[in-house]
Enzyme design. Sequence first.
Site, short mmCIF file in Angstrom:
data_model
loop_
_atom_site.label_atom_id
_atom_site.label_comp_id
_atom_site.label_asym_id
_atom_site.label_seq_id
_atom_site.Cartn_x
_atom_site.Cartn_y
_atom_site.Cartn_z
N ARG A 108 -15.48 3.48 -38.70
CA ARG A 108 -14.20 3.05 -38.12
C ARG A 108 -14.05 1.53 -38.06
O ARG A 108 -12.96 1.02 -37.84
CB ARG A 108 -14.07 3.59 -36.70
CG ARG A 108 -15.15 3.02 -35.78
CD ARG A 108 -14.96 3.45 -34.36
NE ARG A 108 -16.15 3.20 -33.57
CZ ARG A 108 -16.20 3.33 -32.26
NH1 ARG A 108 -15.14 3.74 -31.62
NH2 ARG A 108 -17.30 3.10 -31.61
N THR A 156 0.80 -1.24 0.00
CA THR A 156 0.00 0.00 0.00
C THR A 156 0.83 1.29 0.00
O THR A 156 0.41 2.26 -0.64
CB THR A 156 -1.05 0.02 1.14
OG1 THR A 156 -0.47 -0.50 2.32
CG2 THR A 156 -2.28 -0.78 0.77
N ARG A 186 3.88 -7.24 -18.31
CA ARG A 186 4.03 -6.91 -19.73
C ARG A 186 5.47 -6.64 -20.15
O ARG A 186 5.73 -6.42 -21.34
CB ARG A 186 3.14 -5.70 -20.07
CG ARG A 186 1.65 -5.95 -19.85
CD ARG A 186 1.13 -7.09 -20.70
NE ARG A 186 -0.29 -7.34 -20.46
CZ ARG A 186 -1.00 -8.23 -21.12
NH1 ARG A 186 -0.45 -8.97 -22.08
NH2 ARG A 186 -2.28 -8.41 -20.84
C1 LIG Z 1 1.92 -12.93 -21.26
C2 LIG Z 1 0.45 -12.75 -21.06
C3 LIG Z 1 -0.46 -13.51 -21.81
C4 LIG Z 1 -1.85 -13.33 -21.64
N1 LIG Z 1 -2.72 -14.07 -22.40
C5 LIG Z 1 -4.06 -13.86 -22.26
C6 LIG Z 1 -5.01 -14.58 -23.07
O1 LIG Z 1 -4.65 -15.42 -23.88
N2 LIG Z 1 -6.33 -14.32 -22.92
C7 LIG Z 1 -6.79 -13.41 -22.00
O2 LIG Z 1 -8.00 -13.20 -21.91
N3 LIG Z 1 -5.92 -12.70 -21.24
C8 LIG Z 1 -4.58 -12.91 -21.34
N4 LIG Z 1 -3.72 -12.18 -20.57
C9 LIG Z 1 -4.26 -11.19 -19.63
C10 LIG Z 1 -4.16 -11.70 -18.16
O3 LIG Z 1 -4.93 -12.86 -17.97
C11 LIG Z 1 -4.65 -10.59 -17.21
O4 LIG Z 1 -6.01 -10.31 -17.49
C12 LIG Z 1 -3.86 -9.31 -17.36
O5 LIG Z 1 -2.49 -9.59 -17.35
C13 LIG Z 1 -4.21 -8.37 -16.22
O6 LIG Z 1 -3.64 -8.87 -15.04
P1 LIG Z 1 -4.22 -8.50 -13.63
O7 LIG Z 1 -5.65 -8.93 -13.52
O8 LIG Z 1 -3.29 -9.05 -12.59
O9 LIG Z 1 -4.08 -6.90 -13.65
P2 LIG Z 1 -5.06 -5.75 -13.17
O10 LIG Z 1 -6.35 -5.76 -13.89
O11 LIG Z 1 -4.22 -4.52 -13.20
O12 LIG Z 1 -5.36 -6.11 -11.68
C14 LIG Z 1 -4.34 -6.03 -10.68
C15 LIG Z 1 -4.76 -6.92 -9.55
O13 LIG Z 1 -5.96 -6.39 -8.97
C16 LIG Z 1 -6.84 -7.44 -8.62
N5 LIG Z 1 -8.10 -7.26 -9.38
C17 LIG Z 1 -8.35 -6.28 -10.29
N6 LIG Z 1 -9.61 -6.38 -10.74
C18 LIG Z 1 -10.14 -7.44 -10.12
C19 LIG Z 1 -11.42 -8.08 -10.16
N7 LIG Z 1 -12.41 -7.62 -10.94
N8 LIG Z 1 -11.62 -9.16 -9.41
C20 LIG Z 1 -10.65 -9.64 -8.62
N9 LIG Z 1 -9.41 -9.10 -8.51
C21 LIG Z 1 -9.17 -8.01 -9.25
C22 LIG Z 1 -6.13 -8.74 -8.93
O14 LIG Z 1 -5.44 -9.16 -7.79
C23 LIG Z 1 -5.13 -8.34 -9.98
O15 LIG Z 1 -3.98 -9.18 -10.04
C24 LIG Z 1 -2.33 -12.37 -20.70
C25 LIG Z 1 -1.41 -11.62 -19.95
C26 LIG Z 1 -0.05 -11.79 -20.13
C27 LIG Z 1 0.90 -10.94 -19.30
#
Ligand SMILES: Cc1cc2nc3c(=O)[nH]c(=O)nc-3n(C[C@H](O)[C@H](O)[C@H](O)COP(=O)(O)OP(=O)(O)OC[C@H]3O[C@@H](n4cnc5c(N)ncnc54)[C@H](O)[C@@H]3O)c2cc1C
Length: 318
Positions: free
Chosen positions: A204, A89, A231
């Site tokens: 678009r 935090t 990323r």
């Molecule tokens: C190399 C790579 C390949 C990928 N391939 C695919 C793919 O094939 N198909 C696909 O659909 N996606 C894909 N993704 C996307 C991946 O699954 C995640 O959606 C994306 O990386 C966002 O991660 P995040 O949820 O941790 O991040 P953020 O959205 O920034 O969230 C950060 C953290 O906040 C919490 N959080 C945020 N929102 C919520 C919520 N609504 N509920 C619960 N917890 C929450 C979680 O702890 C999360 O880790 C890929 C990502 C990467 C890096």
Amino acid sequence: MSLNQAKRDEISSILQQTASTRRATVPTLEEILYQPISVLDHGFIRVIDYMGDDTAIVQAARVSYGKGTKQIQQDKGLINYLMRHRHTTPFEMCEIKYHIKLPIFVARQWIRHRTANVNEYSARYSILGKEYYIPRAEDLSVQSTTNRQGRGSAMSSEESAKVLDLLRKDAELVYEHYEDMLNQDQEGNILDPNRSGLTRELARMNLTLNYYTEWYWKIDLHNLLHFTSLRGDPHAQYEIRAYVNILLDTIKKWVPFAYDAFIEYRLEGAHISRTGRLILKRLLHGEKVTQLTSGLSQREWKEFITLFDLHYLENSAS
Ligand SMILES: Cc1cc2nc3c(=O)[nH]c(=O)nc-3n(C[C@H](O)[C@H](O)[C@H](O)COP(=O)(O)OP(=O)(O)OC[C@H]3O[C@@H](n4cnc5c(N)ncnc54)[C@H](O)[C@@H]3O)c2cc1C
């Protein structure tokens, strides 16, 4: 990099202005404020605003520990401690706002990160410029055979020339049709006074995913670091990693202690499984371990070997 004259004038005029403030400012970040940093062929990242610095992280952390101001070395130590122990935090106390121009297919990956505030250029309201991403020939690769989401070896020069030609032709053609449907060119000039033209929000839809879009993106430091670790990973697509490299430079300029801690404990650190840790112990005690006796799948075993540079284990008899 494409910024129209009006935007360039606006930046020059903002750069003439200064304001006095009692808030923390970071001279190294102030130096690059508002200025576009090139990414890919037409993209850019600009730092528009920020709040907080390394001290803000320390300040917030000390509230929870009930201690007062300390020396710089202790501040750095505290930030390292917070990063190491995932006390996250305090890192949320710092915020940064970027203006980013990026291809639509990169934006689709980027927008999956839900913890930022985003405002995107509206192609319902305005005409999208004729700017599309064409990869460099050396960045064209064949499909990887080991990773369905990845790139394999480089393409032959003959094939890459053909691909580049197709990409250009398609992008040019769809833009021609876009203008035709709108009955307007990208400057908004009417093409045929006897036609009315299709609404922008529908015209678009035929544009290819390599067309550029723009947005303002505001995020706190904790979530920005999370974004860059996902990323900026070698498994992420080259084009989004190109943007992450610039983001990392700006983070280094903004919060150098937090940046160092992030590189040390996250980006270049490693997370290993319980089984991986046990294998390491066995190896350190002189035990012979093979994939079959490791308890790891073939894929995990390969990842483990790569992580610790233990390639001599690859050929050990199973
Ligand atoms: C190399 C790579 C390949 C990928 N391939 C695919 C793919 O094939 N198909 C696909 O659909 N996606 C894909 N993704 C996307 C991946 O699954 C995640 O959606 C994306 O990386 C966002 O991660 P995040 O949820 O941790 O991040 P953020 O959205 O920034 O969230 C950060 C953290 O906040 C919490 N959080 C945020 N929102 C919520 C919520 N609504 N509920 C619960 N917890 C929450 C979680 O702890 C999360 O880790 C890929 C990502 C990467 C890096």
